[in-house]
Design an enzyme around this catalytic site. Structure first.
Site, short mmCIF file in Angstrom:
data_model
loop_
_atom_site.label_atom_id
_atom_site.label_comp_id
_atom_site.label_asym_id
_atom_site.label_seq_id
_atom_site.Cartn_x
_atom_site.Cartn_y
_atom_site.Cartn_z
N CYS A 53 0.66 -1.06 0.02
CA CYS A 53 -0.08 0.07 -0.03
C CYS A 53 0.96 1.18 -0.10
O CYS A 53 0.40 2.23 -0.52
CB CYS A 53 -1.11 0.07 1.29
SG CYS A 53 -0.14 -0.14 2.82
N ARG A 55 4.34 1.34 -1.42
CA ARG A 55 5.35 1.32 -2.33
C ARG A 55 5.06 0.40 -3.50
O ARG A 55 4.51 -0.73 -3.33
CB ARG A 55 6.70 1.25 -1.76
CG ARG A 55 6.92 -0.19 -1.05
CD ARG A 55 8.15 -0.54 -0.36
NE ARG A 55 8.26 0.34 0.75
CZ ARG A 55 8.90 1.30 1.06
NH1 ARG A 55 10.12 1.72 0.09
NH2 ARG A 55 8.99 1.94 2.12
N SER A 110 9.94 2.85 6.06
CA SER A 110 8.45 2.49 6.05
C SER A 110 7.87 4.05 6.76
O SER A 110 8.41 4.61 7.56
CB SER A 110 7.95 1.37 7.03
OG SER A 110 8.84 0.34 6.48
N GLY A 190 -13.11 -6.77 4.36
CA GLY A 190 -11.69 -7.35 3.94
C GLY A 190 -11.06 -8.37 5.05
O GLY A 190 -11.79 -8.11 6.10
N GLY A 192 -7.62 -9.56 5.22
CA GLY A 192 -6.34 -9.79 5.15
C GLY A 192 -5.69 -9.32 6.50
O GLY A 192 -6.17 -9.26 7.48
N GLU A 193 -4.11 -9.35 6.10
CA GLU A 193 -3.43 -9.13 7.36
C GLU A 193 -3.71 -7.73 8.00
O GLU A 193 -3.66 -7.86 9.34
CB GLU A 193 -1.86 -9.16 6.81
CG GLU A 193 -0.70 -9.13 7.96
CD GLU A 193 0.71 -9.46 7.48
OE1 GLU A 193 1.33 -9.20 8.34
OE2 GLU A 193 0.95 -9.95 6.14
N MET A 194 -3.79 -6.56 7.18
CA MET A 194 -3.98 -5.48 7.67
C MET A 194 -5.35 -5.26 8.49
O MET A 194 -5.19 -4.82 9.55
CB MET A 194 -3.90 -4.44 6.59
CG MET A 194 -3.92 -2.91 7.24
SD MET A 194 -2.68 -2.34 8.40
CE MET A 194 -1.32 -2.32 7.27
#
Length: 432
Positions: A53, A55, A110, A190, A192-194
């Site tokens: 998200c 880069r 980051s 969603g 996912g991981e985030m």
């Protein structure tokens, strides 16, 4: 000659409106790698694509002449005018490319300084490149060293201590609007991981309820079970959106899934009570126009990044330590690269020398077969090898002029160090 290059756009160089245009979800990486290799052929030896998200980066081992064409390829692959991305695109060559990889994996580049998620994302990118047959010795060695450096930085410094994550920042922004999260209902879009990270942070504040909306009920149900939450299918979202005060979305959709019309309808059903919407997806899940609604507090990854930055200042001492480690490891890797570039030359010298020796030995054998004495044959062999040994350097020295000759006069004695004193020492050593 093969060099290492990095091309990319990240949260430092480009806004989310540009990053989302070049973002490559998991199923796009393989076609992108294939297209990249097809475009440049044998001039591109190896490639890896890292897209998150924050880069999108290309790591390449390639001949230098392709460098000027890579930005155009990136624009063409994403069906964009190159003028849209060129102002935001950075390029690193050789040691700077190596340093960048080390800094990214260590969390120094980051949005959340010191965060560990990027390391896993980089490992996933390397696996994808390997499965696509795009990974070779150079990049494989680079990334293995990168993972090692990241581990060293996290072990020997406090770079990740007390880090303010994107998930924690989302909670802070929601608290600015609602005060106590315990009085709100939270919807995660969603699975996912985030989203999992965000759900962990929000659930710690004991909201009234948590709902997981996902394309598949199975994946959503698995995540919901961890947080004592409910789950629903994504297609049912429009009917229930108005029920939630906080919406956090992060899917892999190529197009927005929460549009202006849908949000306006939900606001009417809510009697225009405020909503906090956090869009962690790139490309974005929520239409940017939603931010113009006075009752909606819409935050993107860039907005969360500004909150995160406040926690970064406290870790600057660890950054100094981490940079020192990285500088040392960059030098080590560049030394490996330089030695690797020299290997073909050394192999060529060995091969040529052995062939020359074999030719002269064959001549000596023929002399012996004709009845020439061994002493005479050996003497001719020695003279022939000396002539071959001396021919190239003498020719180069005789043809050189001015500055080139001065360089040769300095180098040749180092390449051929056997002057009289050295010969005398060799004779004495041989006699003993």
């Amino acid at each position: 000659m093969v060099d290492v290059f990095t091309f990319g756009l990240n949260h430092h160089s480009a806004p989310v409106s540009v990053r989302e245009r070049v973002s490559m979800s998991g199923d796009l990486v393989r076609p992108a790698l294939d297209a990249l290799r097809s475009a440049f052929g044998s001039r591109l030896k190896e490639a890896t694509i890292l897209s998150t998200c924050n880069r999108t980066e290309l790591y390449l081992a390639a001949n230098p002449e392709i460098v000027e064409h890579v930005p155009t390829w990136l624009a063409d692959f994403n069906t964009l005018d190159s003028s849209l991305i060129t102002p935001h695109l950075y390029q690193y060559n050789q040691d700077q490319a190596v340093r960048h990889a080390f800094r990214v994996a260590s969390g120094l580049d980051s949005m959340v300084l010191g965060e560990a998620q990027i390391l896993g994302q980089m490992k996933t990118a390397v696996r994808a490149a390997n499965e696509a047959g795009a990974l070779g010795t150079m990049l494989n060695q680079l990334f293995q060293k990168t993972f090692s450096v990241a581990k060293e930085v996290r072990t020997q410094t406090a770079i990740g201590a007390q880090s303010v994550s994107m998930a924690a920042a989302a909670v802070r922004l929601a608290e600015r609007v609602f005060g106590d999260i315990a009085d709100t209902k939270v919807l995660f879009v969603g699975a996912g991981e985030m989203i999992e990270l965000c759900a962990t942070h929000f659930s710690a504040h004991n909201p009234k309820s948590i709902m997981i909306a996902n394309r598949t009920l199975e994946r959503g149900a698995s995540l919901a079970a961890r947080f004592d939450a409910q789950n629903m299918r994504l297609v049912d979202l429009p009917e229930h959106l108005h029920e939630y005060d906080i919406v956090v979305s992060c899917t892999a959709s190529a197009l927005p899934i929460l549009g202006l019309g849908m949000i306006q309808k939900a606001l009417r059903q809510r009697r225009f009570n405020p909503m906090v919407m956090v869009d962690l997806a790139v490309p974005r899940d929520i239409e940017p126009e939603v931010g113009s609604l006075s009752e909606v507090y819409l935050y993107t990854v860039d907005d969360l990044g500004r909150v995160v930055q406040m926690g970064n200042d406290a870790r600057q001492a660890a950054v100094v330590q981490a940079e020192a480690i990285i500088d040392s490891r960059v030098q080590s890797f560049m030394h490996w690269m330089q030695n690797r570039n020299v290997v073909p030359i050394i192999q060529g010298l060995h091969s040529g020398s052995h062939k020359m020796a074999e030719l002269e030995l064959e001549k000596a054998r023929k002399l012996l077969a004709k009845g020439v004495s061994p002493e005479d044959a050996l003497e001719r062999l020695a003279k022939a090898l000396i002539q071959k040994y001396m021919h190239a350097p003498v020719q180069v020295l005789n043809r050189s002029q001015d500055e080139e000759r001065a360089v040769m006069v300095d180098i040749l004695p180092k390449l051929f160090p056997y002057q009289e004193t050295e010969i005398a020492a060799l004779i004495e050593q041989n006699e003993h």
